[in-house]
Write an enzyme that holds these catalytic residues in place. Structure first.
Site, PDB file in Angstrom:
ATOM      1  N   HIS A  96       0.801  -1.230   0.000  1.00 51.36           N
ATOM      2  CA  HIS A  96       0.000   0.000   0.000  1.00 51.36           C
ATOM      3  C   HIS A  96       0.825   1.266   0.000  1.00 51.36           C
ATOM      4  O   HIS A  96       0.272   2.348   0.184  1.00 51.36           O
ATOM      5  CB  HIS A  96      -0.912   0.039   1.227  1.00 51.36           C
ATOM      6  N   LYS A 128      -7.954  13.964   4.893  1.00 46.97           N
ATOM      7  CA  LYS A 128      -7.077  12.793   4.832  1.00 46.97           C
ATOM      8  C   LYS A 128      -6.128  12.904   6.009  1.00 46.97           C
ATOM      9  O   LYS A 128      -6.081  13.950   6.674  1.00 46.97           O
ATOM     10  CB  LYS A 128      -6.289  12.754   3.516  1.00 46.97           C
ATOM     11  N   ARG A 129      -5.365  11.828   6.293  1.00 47.40           N
ATOM     12  CA  ARG A 129      -4.394  11.949   7.371  1.00 47.40           C
ATOM     13  C   ARG A 129      -3.426  13.096   7.089  1.00 47.40           C
ATOM     14  O   ARG A 129      -3.138  13.422   5.934  1.00 47.40           O
ATOM     15  CB  ARG A 129      -3.623  10.640   7.530  1.00 47.40           C
ATOM     16  N   LYS A 183       1.391  14.381   1.642  1.00 45.51           N
ATOM     17  CA  LYS A 183       0.056  14.734   1.134  1.00 45.51           C
ATOM     18  C   LYS A 183      -0.069  16.242   0.905  1.00 45.51           C
ATOM     19  O   LYS A 183      -0.950  16.708   0.228  1.00 45.51           O
ATOM     20  CB  LYS A 183      -1.015  14.249   2.090  1.00 45.51           C
ATOM     21  N   THR A 232      -8.213   6.942  -1.758  1.00 45.76           N
ATOM     22  CA  THR A 232      -9.558   6.442  -1.993  1.00 45.76           C
ATOM     23  C   THR A 232     -10.571   7.558  -1.740  1.00 45.76           C
ATOM     24  O   THR A 232     -11.665   7.538  -2.296  1.00 45.76           O
ATOM     25  CB  THR A 232      -9.879   5.235  -1.077  1.00 45.76           C
ATOM     26  N   LYS A 291     -14.205   8.844  -3.683  1.00 45.84           N
ATOM     27  CA  LYS A 291     -15.470   9.171  -3.019  1.00 45.84           C
ATOM     28  C   LYS A 291     -15.970  10.544  -3.461  1.00 45.84           C
ATOM     29  O   LYS A 291     -17.166  10.741  -3.701  1.00 45.84           O
ATOM     30  CB  LYS A 291     -15.294   9.135  -1.492  1.00 45.84           C
TER      31      LYS A 291
HETATM   32  O1  73E Z   1      -2.616   5.813  -0.764  1.00 43.92           O
HETATM   33  C1  73E Z   1      -3.173   5.163   0.358  1.00 43.92           C
HETATM   34  C2  73E Z   1      -4.059   4.023  -0.120  1.00 43.92           C
HETATM   35  O2  73E Z   1      -5.158   4.519  -0.841  1.00 43.92           O
HETATM   36  C3  73E Z   1      -2.070   4.616   1.255  1.00 43.92           C
HETATM   37  O3  73E Z   1      -1.307   5.688   1.759  1.00 43.92           O
HETATM   38  C4  73E Z   1      -2.674   3.834   2.408  1.00 43.92           C
HETATM   39  O4  73E Z   1      -3.470   2.768   1.857  1.00 43.92           O
HETATM   40  C5  73E Z   1      -4.563   3.222   1.054  1.00 43.92           C
HETATM   41  C6  73E Z   1      -5.349   2.015   0.624  1.00 43.92           C
HETATM   42  O5  73E Z   1      -4.644   1.263  -0.315  1.00 43.92           O
HETATM   43  C7  73E Z   1      -1.654   3.274   3.320  1.00 43.92           C
HETATM   44  N1  73E Z   1      -1.773   3.170   4.650  1.00 43.92           N
HETATM   45  C8  73E Z   1      -0.642   2.595   5.091  1.00 43.92           C
HETATM   46  N2  73E Z   1       0.145   2.372   4.060  1.00 43.92           N
HETATM   47  N3  73E Z   1      -0.483   2.796   2.946  1.00 43.92           N
HETATM   48  C9  73E Z   1      -0.336   2.274   6.482  1.00 43.92           C
HETATM   49  C10 73E Z   1       0.942   1.878   6.844  1.00 43.92           C
HETATM   50  C11 73E Z   1       1.228   1.582   8.157  1.00 43.92           C
HETATM   51  C12 73E Z   1       0.249   1.663   9.131  1.00 43.92           C
HETATM   52  C13 73E Z   1      -1.031   2.047   8.764  1.00 43.92           C
HETATM   53  C14 73E Z   1      -1.322   2.345   7.450  1.00 43.92           C
END
Ligand code: 73E
Length: 826
Positions: A374, A565-566, A571, A675, A679
């Protein structure tokens, strides 16, 4: 009666479980029954919480027949199950979704009215289970929704954190975190099953021995353990009778654990031991993207994975199932590297417990896993120190070493003498300390590896795992993320849903590509007027919510420009802030007349990881800018900034349908997918965004004319970085940027306190790791184009309609079909 009408199955000797009839009378009767007998109160004496719990349990009754029947079918059919392994599920509120799935919304409204109860107050009573940080956890929740709606067998496995993502509050413009005790008022959506407890071992050592066939083997002598108690949640499909299960594990001390200490006579130590065990599922780690290598986190990961594998193999498969056929019955999807310890765990079960040969066990194991990556941020790729892993899970470390050794021997045969390559593919890193690269273990131990958007999957192949993608071209694939249209359109935007259904029928809810049929209506003036009226009504609804929730007052007629978003530097909330300050500066310096500006309301929603200093400073600065601008008469009704605290799924459901403009402005190459971007598009907002993550695909689908693109591309970012990026050169050469930064730095927003803004400003001027200054001018130019189109209401609305009509691809149903075809073979 609801529920499937399939033939009665053998397991139900006692006859079918029946739900109350779907009539107002029966609903009222069931509700009063729950209130009196479940909750133990009279209607006349009941609190809102009593009523909420009784209502939840009433709706549950309507799902129960489907749940039990789905369970029977799953056991009897022998179909392959998707075991979704995820440390996070960001579910959002359950009541509305359950009412939606059962089509009971109108009946429940009327039933509550007959009882003299305002159902809106009951909905508001629910605390959402925030068992996730952001996109990754919400994706898991969307995926299980889609699988249930498609009637695909799926068990979602995860952790029942007692405290989910913290509740954010602001004090003096700074973020303060408050524990999220989501269970404190009762939790009507979960079903504990203490009788299905699983023991999980930790620590100790390994020893070798010779088995009865004379083979040298290894075994684990652990020195402590805990129990995992499963809590089951219903995952209802959309009006199809299917109800899948989410199984979340809660940690409890074992008796043996206590007894040992009790016998020593130290009561206090025994209680401490209990706390120690139960800490494992106590709290969700609030780091999104940047996990810290904390021991408790590794305990969490192994805890839920060990429980889940045990649950599937021992309790879900038929007795005496031939484990050589395990890949026919399960595919475990690894949601990032967090559950990757499942790979050596399955090896341990097969080799140590079930007596398999290593090679046969490895062949089975690899077929049972698939891995989704991810992120690309190097700091987010999980690495565990070998020392820690060996201390907590000594046998697993041994297994990982052997997996690595055999894998590297295989590579050596293909590339003899290429020691550089071999070292770069090793699961074990030697510097700065010996450690285990979980993404490598995941890749080697899985049948498939996927990224979450086209660009991300390409970068994953080229930049993060290049040697692996050359070695196994076929193993790598892409599945672009998606979102559930049930929650994020049908539920969140009832007005838009009704309008769409009125024109093209209701099939779009489970077949989102049908939104294409709306395209012709973009040129229909009456439809545009209705569409614009929906947007306006959603804004008014949002303003009421923000007024009640945060005491925020917003002007009625302004473009709603939203970034939620976070909070993370990549970002680039700070770039958004530069745009706001720049617009404000243009007006107060007299370069632009307030009357000539397009009135805009900027809305932020963002939590910062509690230990992420720069992110917290950015929150402080946004709040400070908001307070100053909102109090400045010179920009009254032209510029407003709102930053409601504690952005979560519940607020997203109100915010997204009201938005005109969606901010997706990460530095190219950094946002894996996003995501939220999907939305917004599906709710008729236009996107201003970089060529990053799924923005790329959104733009391709909605068309360049309906998307505001700006900024460097990923190769341009790389090139600039290679040339030596100098943020100050942009500051020096761009007058507007200089005026903006000078105003921010000069204490204008911090009551003259220059130090208060210095950290964010200095960071931008001296490091700017995510190149906000390089993209500043392009961003302002794109915002000017936004203003120009917004002034032409017809053109804007037309584009917004086309965004909705052309975004059907982003349904998580489509994502699930892609996983089924490309990864799961199910
Ligand atoms: O771009 C997003 C993505 O849409 C990405 O940053 C996020 O996952 C979303 C779903 O695919 C994400 N979260 C984490 N890594 N990528 C993450 C890593 C460590 C702890 C918690 C979350």
């Amino acid at each position: 009666r609801i529920g499937p009408t399939m033939p009665m199955s053998s397991e139900r000797a006692s006859g079918p479980v029946e739900a109350p009839d779907k009539t107002v009378e029966e609903f009222v009767a069931a509700f009063l029954n729950e209130l009196n007998f479940g909750q133990g109160v009279l209607l006349s004496r009941s609190t809102i919480n009593d009523q909420y719990l009784a209502l939840a349990r009433t709706v549950r009754q309507y799902l129960m027949a489907g749940w039990l029947e789905t369970g029977v079918q799953r056991r009897e059919s022998g179909r392959k199950t998707i075991g979704y392994l995820s440390a996070e599920y960001l579910l959002g509120r359950q009541l509305s979704n359950a009412l939606l799935a059962t089509d009971l919304q109108d009946i429940a409204d009327e039933a509550m009215k007959q009882c003299g109860i305002d159902i809106a107050a009951l909905r508001a009573q629910e605390i959402e289970p925030g068992l996730g940080n952001g996109g990754l956890g919400r994706l898991a929740a969307c995926f299980v929704d889609s699988l249930a709606t498609m009637d695909v067998p799926c068990i979602g496995y995860g952790i029942r954190y007692e405290y989910g993502i913290f509740r954010q509050t602001f004090e003096d413009n700074r973020q303060v975190e408050v524990p999220d005790s989501w269970l404190s008022l009762g939790s009507p959506w979960e079903f504990p099953h203490p009788e299905r407890q699983v023991r999980v071992d930790f620590g100790g050592r390994t020893e070798t021995y010779t088995d009865d066939q004379g083979r040298e083997r290894s075994r684990w002598i652990p020195d402590w353990n805990v129990l995992g108690i499963p809590y089951h949640h219903m995952v209802p499909g959309f009006r199809n009778g299917t109800v899948n299960t989410l199984r979340l594990w809660s940690a409890k001390a074992t008796q043996a654990f206590d007894l040992q200490i009790f016998n020593s006579g130290d009561y206090a130590a025994a209680v401490r031991a209990q706390t120690f065990a139960e800490n494992i599922s106590k709290v969700l780690y609030p780091e999104d993207s940047t996990p810290q290598g904390k021991e408790l986190r590794l305990q969490q990961q192994y805890f839920f994975v060990a429980c889940s594998l045990h649950d599937f193999i021992q309790n879900t498969l038929p007795q005496d199932f031939d484990l050589r056929r395990l890949p026919e019955r399960i595919i475990f999807q690894l949601n990032d590297t967090h559950p990757v310890i499942a790979i050596p765990e399955l090896m341990r079960i097969l080799v140590d417990r079930k007596g398999f040969d290593w090679d046969e066990a490895w062949d089975i194991t690899r077929q049972c896993f698939a891995y989704t990556c991810h992120t690309l941020l190097p700091e987010a790729l999980e690495v565990w120190s070998a020392e820690l892993l060996g201390r907590l899970l000594p046998r697993h470390l041994e297994i990982i070493y052997r997996i690595n050794k055999e894998f590297l021997e295989e590579v050596r045969e293909t590339f003899p003498g290429d020691e550089m390559r071999i070292r770069s593919m090793s699961i074990i890193a030697e510097h700065p300390e010996r450690s285990v690269r979980m993404a490598y273990l995941a890749t080697i131990g899985s049948s498939k590896v996927n990224g979450v958007a086209e660009l991300h999957s390409q970068l994953l192949r080229d930049k993060v795992l290049p040697e692996f993608s050359q070695y196994w071209t076929e193993k790598f694939t892409n599945v672009t993320n998606g979102i559930t249209p049930r929650r994020f359109v049908f539920l969140a935007n009832r007005r838009l849903s009704d309008l769409i259904t009125d024109k093209i029928g209701s099939g779009w809810v489970t077949d989102l590509e049908r939104l294409r049929d709306l395209e012709p209506y973009a040129d229909d003036a009456d439809f545009r007027a209705e569409f614009a009226a929906v947007k306006q009504a959603n804004k008014e609804r949002l303003f009421k919510v923000l007024q009640a929730r945060d005491g925020i007052e917003l002007p009625e007629h302004a473009m709603l420009d939203v970034m939620v978003k976070r909070l993370h530097e990549y970002k680039r909330q700070s770039l958004k802030l530069l745009h706001i300050v720049s617009t404000y500066e243009s007006i107060i310096s007299g370069r632009m007349r307030a009357e000539d500006a397009v009135p805009r309301t900027f809305v932020f929603g963002a939590k910062a990881a509690p230990g992420y200093h720069m992110a917290k400073e950015t929150i402080f600065l946004i709040n400070s800018v908001a307070a100053t601008i909102n109090a400045d008469e010179r920009v009254k009704d032209v510029l407003s900034v709102a930053f409601p605290a504690n952005y979560n799924v519940t607020l997203a459901e109100k915010l997204i349908p009201a938005a005109d403009l969606s901010e997706q402005i990460s530095l190219a190459g950094k946002e894996a997918s996003g995501t939220g971007n999907m939305k917004f598009a599906l709710n008729g907002a236009l996107t201003i965004g970089t060529d990053d993550g799924a923005n790329v695909e959104i733009r391709q689908l909605v068309g360049d004319d309906n998307f505001f693109l700006f900024g460097m591309t990923e190769p341009e970012v790389e090139q600039l970085r290679a040339e030596g990026y100098q943020p100050t050169s942009y500051y020096r050469s761009n007058d507007r940027l200089r005026a903006t930064i000078d105003l921010l730095a000069g204490g204008h927003f911090t009551r003259g306190d220059r130090a208060a803004s210095a950290q964010v400003v200095d960071n931008l001027l001296t490091q700017d790791p995510f190149m906000a200054l390089a993209d500043f001018q392009g961003y302002l130019d794109a915002q000017d184009r936004v203003d120009a189109v917004y002034r032409d209401t017809d053109a804007w609305t037309r584009s917004a309609i086309l965004n909705v009509a052309r975004s059907g691809f982003f349904s998580s149903d489509r994502s699930m079909r892609d996983y089924l075809d490309r990864i799961w073979n199910a």
